[in-house]
Design a protein around this motif. Structure first.
Motif, PDB file in Angstrom:
ATOM      1  N   LYS A   1      49.691  30.746  13.932  1.00 52.26           N
ATOM      2  CA  LYS A   1      49.245  31.645  14.994  1.00 52.26           C
ATOM      3  C   LYS A   1      47.887  32.261  14.686  1.00 52.26           C
ATOM      4  O   LYS A   1      47.121  32.560  15.603  1.00 52.26           O
ATOM      5  CB  LYS A   1      50.258  32.778  15.180  1.00 52.26           C
ATOM      6  CG  LYS A   1      51.625  32.336  15.642  1.00 52.26           C
ATOM      7  CD  LYS A   1      52.559  33.533  15.786  1.00 52.26           C
ATOM      8  CE  LYS A   1      53.936  33.115  16.259  1.00 52.26           C
ATOM      9  NZ  LYS A   1      54.843  34.287  16.403  1.00 52.26           N
TER      10      LYS A   1
ATOM     11  N   THR B   1      54.410  39.299  10.386  1.00 50.73           N
ATOM     12  CA  THR B   1      55.584  39.964  10.964  1.00 50.73           C
ATOM     13  C   THR B   1      55.147  40.678  12.229  1.00 50.73           C
ATOM     14  O   THR B   1      54.281  41.560  12.167  1.00 50.73           O
ATOM     15  CB  THR B   1      56.186  40.977   9.979  1.00 50.73           C
ATOM     16  OG1 THR B   1      56.565  40.301   8.771  1.00 50.73           O
ATOM     17  CG2 THR B   1      57.412  41.657  10.589  1.00 50.73           C
ATOM     18  N   PRO B   2      55.683  40.311  13.399  1.00 51.99           N
ATOM     19  CA  PRO B   2      55.235  40.933  14.647  1.00 51.99           C
ATOM     20  C   PRO B   2      55.347  42.451  14.604  1.00 51.99           C
ATOM     21  O   PRO B   2      56.325  43.024  14.115  1.00 51.99           O
ATOM     22  CB  PRO B   2      56.174  40.329  15.702  1.00 51.99           C
ATOM     23  CG  PRO B   2      56.566  39.003  15.121  1.00 51.99           C
ATOM     24  CD  PRO B   2      56.672  39.239  13.640  1.00 51.99           C
ATOM     25  N   ASN B   3      54.275  43.107  15.107  1.00 48.03           N
ATOM     26  CA  ASN B   3      54.211  44.561  15.254  1.00 48.03           C
ATOM     27  C   ASN B   3      54.323  45.307  13.929  1.00 48.03           C
ATOM     28  O   ASN B   3      54.779  46.450  13.879  1.00 48.03           O
ATOM     29  CB  ASN B   3      55.271  45.038  16.238  1.00 48.03           C
ATOM     30  CG  ASN B   3      55.100  44.408  17.610  1.00 48.03           C
ATOM     31  OD1 ASN B   3      53.976  44.367  18.139  1.00 48.03           O
ATOM     32  ND2 ASN B   3      56.170  43.882  18.179  1.00 48.03           N
TER      33      ASN B   3
ATOM     34  N   TYR C   1      47.177  40.576  12.427  1.00 52.10           N
ATOM     35  CA  TYR C   1      48.540  40.048  12.367  1.00 52.10           C
ATOM     36  C   TYR C   1      48.934  39.819  10.916  1.00 52.10           C
ATOM     37  O   TYR C   1      48.223  39.164  10.158  1.00 52.10           O
ATOM     38  CB  TYR C   1      48.616  38.734  13.143  1.00 52.10           C
ATOM     39  CG  TYR C   1      49.993  38.123  13.203  1.00 52.10           C
ATOM     40  CD1 TYR C   1      51.051  38.817  13.778  1.00 52.10           C
ATOM     41  CD2 TYR C   1      50.224  36.840  12.722  1.00 52.10           C
ATOM     42  CE1 TYR C   1      52.315  38.241  13.853  1.00 52.10           C
ATOM     43  CE2 TYR C   1      51.473  36.261  12.801  1.00 52.10           C
ATOM     44  CZ  TYR C   1      52.524  36.972  13.365  1.00 52.10           C
ATOM     45  OH  TYR C   1      53.779  36.408  13.439  1.00 52.10           O
TER      46      TYR C   1
ATOM     47  N   ASP D   1      46.502  39.226  17.079  1.00 53.80           N
ATOM     48  CA  ASP D   1      46.754  40.660  17.271  1.00 53.80           C
ATOM     49  C   ASP D   1      48.097  41.047  16.653  1.00 53.80           C
ATOM     50  O   ASP D   1      48.808  40.184  16.110  1.00 53.80           O
ATOM     51  CB  ASP D   1      46.662  41.016  18.757  1.00 53.80           C
ATOM     52  CG  ASP D   1      47.845  40.546  19.588  1.00 53.80           C
ATOM     53  OD1 ASP D   1      48.810  39.973  19.039  1.00 53.80           O
ATOM     54  OD2 ASP D   1      47.807  40.752  20.813  1.00 53.80           O
ATOM     55  N   PRO D   2      48.482  42.319  16.685  1.00 55.57           N
ATOM     56  CA  PRO D   2      49.701  42.742  15.993  1.00 55.57           C
ATOM     57  C   PRO D   2      50.975  42.004  16.417  1.00 55.57           C
ATOM     58  O   PRO D   2      51.895  41.837  15.606  1.00 55.57           O
ATOM     59  CB  PRO D   2      49.805  44.231  16.323  1.00 55.57           C
ATOM     60  CG  PRO D   2      48.410  44.656  16.574  1.00 55.57           C
ATOM     61  CD  PRO D   2      47.750  43.487  17.237  1.00 55.57           C
ATOM     62  N   ALA D   3      51.027  41.550  17.656  1.00 56.42           N
ATOM     63  CA  ALA D   3      52.214  40.843  18.143  1.00 56.42           C
ATOM     64  C   ALA D   3      52.189  39.356  17.826  1.00 56.42           C
ATOM     65  O   ALA D   3      53.166  38.652  18.094  1.00 56.42           O
ATOM     66  CB  ALA D   3      52.352  41.048  19.647  1.00 56.42           C
ATOM     67  N   GLY D   4      51.070  38.869  17.282  1.00 60.88           N
ATOM     68  CA  GLY D   4      50.963  37.449  16.978  1.00 60.88           C
ATOM     69  C   GLY D   4      50.252  36.654  18.056  1.00 60.88           C
ATOM     70  O   GLY D   4      50.261  35.420  18.004  1.00 60.88           O
ATOM     71  N   LEU D   5      49.630  37.331  19.019  1.00 61.16           N
ATOM     72  CA  LEU D   5      48.848  36.635  20.035  1.00 61.16           C
ATOM     73  C   LEU D   5      47.548  36.155  19.394  1.00 61.16           C
ATOM     74  O   LEU D   5      46.759  36.952  18.891  1.00 61.16           O
ATOM     75  CB  LEU D   5      48.538  37.553  21.212  1.00 61.16           C
ATOM     76  CG  LEU D   5      47.703  36.939  22.346  1.00 61.16           C
ATOM     77  CD1 LEU D   5      48.466  35.799  23.023  1.00 61.16           C
ATOM     78  CD2 LEU D   5      47.316  38.011  23.361  1.00 61.16           C
TER      79      LEU D   5
END
Length: 240
Positions: free
Chosen positions: A116, A178-180, A175, A143-147
């Motif tokens: 990702k 780990t998401p978020n 990122y 980004d923090p969510a893995g986008l």
């Protein structure tokens, strides 16, 4: 029998002191760099002399700087006992997606289907040791969510796409895998050894990576840097 046991105990104590001294030294240096990174993230405008521009190439060094920002953490820094940092961390000072990331050298780009936030460039001939293949690894490009913040030209599954030095690869993110649960916004960059069969080794093991100092012409070796901001050095060393 008592004397050999005594010597073993003495040797064990000496090794313990040596390990403690090594850990103290490394973590002391890291505390200083950590304080600098925190100060930079809070107010980069207060430290303009810490900033390195993207694309800057030091005299005699083959690689150009892959992104803009403060080179906060260095190769072989240690954040906990037994840990050795396998690359450098460059903090742009902005939000995810603000700071572009570029190819430090011409090579062939691969992005594995499950990646990702990561890319790797194959360099067929090491500019400091011609004939040796090396790899340039980039991560935290999401980004923090893995986008993903990787350029759309390099979708998951991309293999062996040629890119010129200075080509846009994506943008700095935070990122962590780990998401978020984000890290600070930065690029992690490392130089990875080839396994001898045409594939890259595990980047997490520092023994599979190279000291980036001579490739960038900067003091990027953690244990050898006493707190200097890693700007260009007057002269360059040899191969790694």
């Amino acid at each position: 029998m008592k004397r050999p046991i005594l010597w073993v105990l003495v040797a064990g104590i000496l090794l313990g002191f040596a390990a403690a001294a090594y850990a103290y030294y490394n973590h002391r240096e890291n505390r200083g760099r950590t304080a600098q990174v925190i100060a930079w993230i809070r107010s980069p405008q207060d430290h303009p002399d810490w900033r390195t521009p993207a694309g800057e190439t030091c005299p005699g060094a083959p690689f150009q700087m892959p992104t803009e920002g403060f080179i906060g953490f260095l190769w072989d820094d240690s954040f906990r006992p037994g840990h050795r940092h396998s690359g450098i961390d460059i903090f742009g000072g902005g939000d995810p997606g603000d700071t572009p990331v570029y190819a430090a050298y011409a090579g062939y780009l691969t992005r594995l289907p499950e990646w990702k936030s990561s890319l790797i460039l194959r360099i067929p001939s090491d500019p400091l040791q011609p004939g040796r293949q090396i790899w340039l690894y980039y991560t935290h490009l999401a980004d923090p969510a893995g986008l993903s913040l990787i350029d759309p030209a390099f979708p998951p599954g991309t293999r062996e796409t040629y890119v010129q030095a200075g080509a846009l690869l994506g943008r700095q993110g935070n990122y962590s895998g780990t998401p978020n649960a984000p890290t600070g916004v930065h690029l992690h960059f490392s130089i990875v050894r080839d396994d001898g069969q045409g594939q890259f080794l595990n980047e997490l093991d520092i023994h599979n990576t190279l000291d980036p100092s001579p490739y960038f012409g900067r003091p990027l070796n953690g244990p050898q840097n006493d707190g200097d901001i890693p700007h260009c050095t007057p002269t360059q060393g040899g191969g790694a």
